[in-house]
Every structure is written in structure tokens, then in C-alpha cells.
Scaffold this motif. Structure first.
Motif: not given
Length: 456
Positions: A401-404, A450-456
């Protein structure tokens, strides 16, 4: 009935000298004549509104009050115009994907006829110069201001379809009826303007049986005088109701004296508002704002994660399976709003299958697992893909998700920080630049979240 105070509250720019009757005054008199009844508590004006004409409260209005009602005989549609019989006779030949051709032919006739019953109404939009949807921007402007938003591609599709529709359906029909239409008067340019007019101002009556809506063709669009003067916000205070004899605009919450009356065009993201209507809400206040992640970007992210030819072949099989299940498509998108995913089933199933091991996927295919996937607990899926659930997804799901989301952000010209800095200097921007910037900021805010919520 329209009050004297209402008639006097008009925009002076609509008269060229002291003796010419103003278009809004003419329209309000027409409203009286056709039986449109207007509450004495409201008036129409261009002053004090968010955009062009709008409706304002002269005094406090309580929830449930009727602001105006319009008889169905005053609605402009393919059944109420002077060319209705010709259109009905040729109904089969005018069928098309949009379903708009009969109304547009009606408008071509009525707009150019000095004796039109609807002339006082249509005269409110001289040459439709106020329309400023992106279809009227230059291609360079759309490329520069709307790259990455999805609006540019939607406009390109619109313009292609409009030209094809005019050349293949409308023009041949016009040539068959030279007593009613003329290719010299009813040109592609005017047709395009009328498409934009219908796009921005028409209404579609809801189907009576909501349970069967998916199986029925939608009702054709129609023009609703007075109702189309109300501007839109997500947090609206009025709503159009349909009865067999009348359409009524009803107050859905109290409106204070001096406030603008707002209708709703539906749950519209800013990119949709700009594309269809030519305006936007401030990106931080539009509760319906969304950002699209092209399905192709999810596939691109999955390809990036493969490490061998065998993994790439497996990915192709997985993607083909998702296509067979109609979860993904070549031009499809996954939609995210301010609270998380809005295409839950498609997103969840895609992540689940793409992140399966070879053994899991083999078992899934062998057991025809897509039937089981379609029956998964909807509540569970929704919870998993809302903002609160995203950090708890499996690490492989979050990486994908984060990459997309990252690929989608990269499709824009500038990053969010630069766009926000431009917003702080809004006074230096043109209207088009400012509206496009609101769209970009809204989408990028959702994607960054979205990127913040799916970060490692």
C-alpha cells in the motif's frame, strides 16, 4: 410568490442602461407566471454568495420549511419542449451511453429560439461564459495544474466523447430536421457548452425503488429552474425533494438571517466538483474529499517487490485471477477518503491475494477461493482498511500500500509542502491556479496520511 424585496435584490451588472430589464428580474417574473412559489424568507443574488447566483436568507428559517416549490410543467427536459414529439419519434436512434442527447437537442432548440418558453430562465447564462470547468482550460493549463489529479484524463475522455457524440448522432439528426435545427447555428462549440451546462446544473430524479437501482437505467437529466441557483457545500442546509406534482427545496437544518442556502450535489470530492462544476471547496473543509490510487500502481508496487522470474510469473497469475474476479481493471482505481479506504472489498481482496505465498495461492485457486473471498465479513474488511486499522495490517500489505501511494504521489509535479506554501500566497494565484491547488492539496494530504499509517 416572489416578493418585491427579492426582485429588487439583483446584480446591477446584468443591466446595460437604466431602461433595460435585468435578467434576474425577468426570470423571477417568469417564476410567478409558471407557478413557482418562493418563500418570502429568501432571495436570489450574486452578492454575498460563494459563486455566481445563490440564495440567501432574509430572516431566520426553521428546519422543515419549504424554500420554494416548482411544478413539473416548468422543468426543462426532453418531454416538455416544443421538439418533444420529434425526439420521442426518434428515440431509438438517439440512444447513447450518456443518455443526455435528447435533453441536449432540446436545449439546442430552446436556447437559440427567441420565442422559447424558457428564454427568461436560459437568459441567466448568456453564452455560458460563467462556465469554467477544466474542459474549457487550455491543454497546457490542464497539464501544468492538474497532472496527477485524474481530472486531466477525465476531461480528455469527455472531449473525445462529446465530439464523437456530436458527429455520429447529433449532427446527422440535425441534418434530417432542417426546419428545427441548423448545423450553422447548432455547432459543436455550442453543443460542448451545453454539455458543460447540463453537467454543472442538471438534476436526475432518484429511482423510486432503491433496491433495484443497480439494475435500472438512471432517469434522464433535467433542468430545474431556481434549484440550480443554489450553490453546494458538503455540510448543506437544504435538499431537493420530489413529489408527483412538484419539486420542493426543503430546509434540512436551521438557517440564520444573512446565511447562504446551500444544496448538495452529492458526496463529491474536490476533483469531481472541479471536473463537473468548475469549483471546489477549501480542501481542509470538504469532508468528502478523496484520492485515487490507480490499480496499475498497486501492480507496479507488487512487481517492484518480486525478486525472481518465478515470483514475477506468480504475480501475473495472481493479477489475472484478480481480473477474473473483477477486483481490478486496466484503468481502475482504489479510492481513499479522509477516514480510510472507500473501495474496501476490492482493496482488501487485492492485498490479500498479492501477498499470498505460492502455496497459499495454489490452494486458493484449487478451492475456488474467490467465491469465499467475496463472502468475507464486510465489517471486518472495513475495520481493517479504516485509518485506525491500517497500522495493524500485515507488514507485506502495508509495504504494498505504501509503495503504491508513493508512486501516486510521484505523479504530481510538486510535493505537498510546496503546494501548501503556494496556498499561503493565494492572492498571487489566478482562479484556475487556486482551484487546482485545492484539489492537489486535498489528494496529497490523503495520500501522505496513508503513507504515514502504513510505514514500517
Amino acid at each position: 410568490m416572489a416578493t418585491d424585496a427579492k426582485r429588487l435584490k439583483v446584480d446591477d451588472s446584468s443591466a446595460t442602461d437604466g431602461f433595460e430589464v435585468k435578467p434576474l428580474q425577468v426570470f423571477l417574473r417568469w417564476c410567478d407566471q409558471v407557478g413557482l412559489t418562493l418563500s418570502s424568507k429568501v432571495y436570489v443574488s450574486k452578492e454575498g454568495t460563494v459563486s455566481e447566483y445563490g440564495m440567501l436568507a432574509k430572516q431566520d428559517i426553521e428546519e422543515g420549511e419549504v424554500l420554494f416549490s416548482i411544478p413539473r410543467s416548468a422543468l426543462l427536459n426532453q418531454s416538455t419542449t416544443k421538439v418533444s414529439a420529434v425526439l420521442e419519434e426518434a428515440k431509438a436512434s438517439l440512444e447513447n451511453t450518456s443518455g443526455w442527447v435528447p435533453l441536449l437537442l432540446s436545449l439546442l432548440s430552446e436556447y437559440t429560439s427567441p420565442q422559447s418558453f424558457w428564454k427568461p430562465y436560459l437568459s441567466l447564462w448568456p453564452d455560458f461564459k460563467a462556465l469554467d470547468q477544466p474542459m474549457f482550460w487550455s491543454k497546457e493549463e490542464r497539464e501544468q495544474l492538474l497532472k496527477g489529479t485524474g481530472v486531466r484524463e477525465a476531461v480528455d475522455t469527455d472531449l473525445t466523447n462529446i465530439q464523437k457524440e456530436y458527429q455520429d448522432i447529433v449532427l446527422p439528426f440535425i441534418l434530417l430536421h432542417p426546419d428545427l435545427w441548423s448545423p450553422q447555428t447548432h455547432t459543436l462549440e455550442l453543443y460542448t457548452r451545453l454539455v458543460a451546462f447540463v453537467m454543472a446544473y442538471s438534476f436526475q430524479e432518484p429511482l423510486e425503488d432503491e433496491e433495484e437501482e443497480d439494475d435500472k437505467d438512471p432517469n434522464p437529466p433535467m433542468m430545474v429552474p431556481m434549484a440550480d441557483m443554489l450553490n453546494h457545500v458538503a455540510n448543506h442546509n437544504a435538499n431537493l425533494e420530489y413529489t408527483p406534482e412538484f419539486l420542493k427545496m426543503v430546509c434540512v437544518r436551521s438557517i440564520g438571517e444573512g446565511e447562504e442556502v446551500f444544496n448538495t450535489y452529492g458526496q463529491m470530492a474536490n476533483w469531481q466538483l472541479l471536473h463537473m462544476y468548475g469549483f471546489v471547496e477549501p480542501y481542509h473543509s470538504n469532508s468528502n474529499d478523496t484520492a485515487d490510487i490507480p490499480m496499475s500502481n498497486v501492480y507496479k508496487a507488487a512487481v517492484q517487490a518480486t525478486k525472481s522470474e518465478s515470483e514475477q510469473r506468480l504475480l501475473v497469475d495472481k493479477w489475472n485471477t484478480l481480473c477474473e474476479m473483477e477486483m481490478v481493471g486496466e484503468k481502475g482505481v482504489f479510492i481513499f477518503g479522509k477516514s480510510g479506504s472507500l473501495t474496501d472489498t476490492e482493496m482488501y481482496t487485492t492485498l490479500k491475494i498479492l501477498c499470498m505465498s505460492a502455496e497459499e495461492f495454489g490452494e486458493f485457486r484449487e478451492n475456488e477461493g474467490w467465491e469465499e473471498a467475496e463472502e468475507e465479513d464486510e465489517e471486518k474488511i472495513t475495520q481493517a482498511l479504516c485509518n485506525e486499522g491500517l497500522p495493524g495490517l500485515a507488514a507485506s500489505w502495508r509495504r504494498l500500500l505504501r509503495a503504491a501511494a508513493g508512486f501516486t504521489l510521484a505523479s504530481f509535479r510538486e510535493d505537498l509542502q510546496k503546494d501548501r506554501a503556494m496556498l499561503e500566497n493565494a492572492a498571487t494565484l489566478t482562479s484556475r491556479q487556486h482551484r487546482a491547488l485545492q484539489v492537489r492539496c486535498g489528494q496529497k494530504t490523503i495520500l501522505n496520511q496513508l503513507m504515514e499509517l502504513t510505514k514500517p
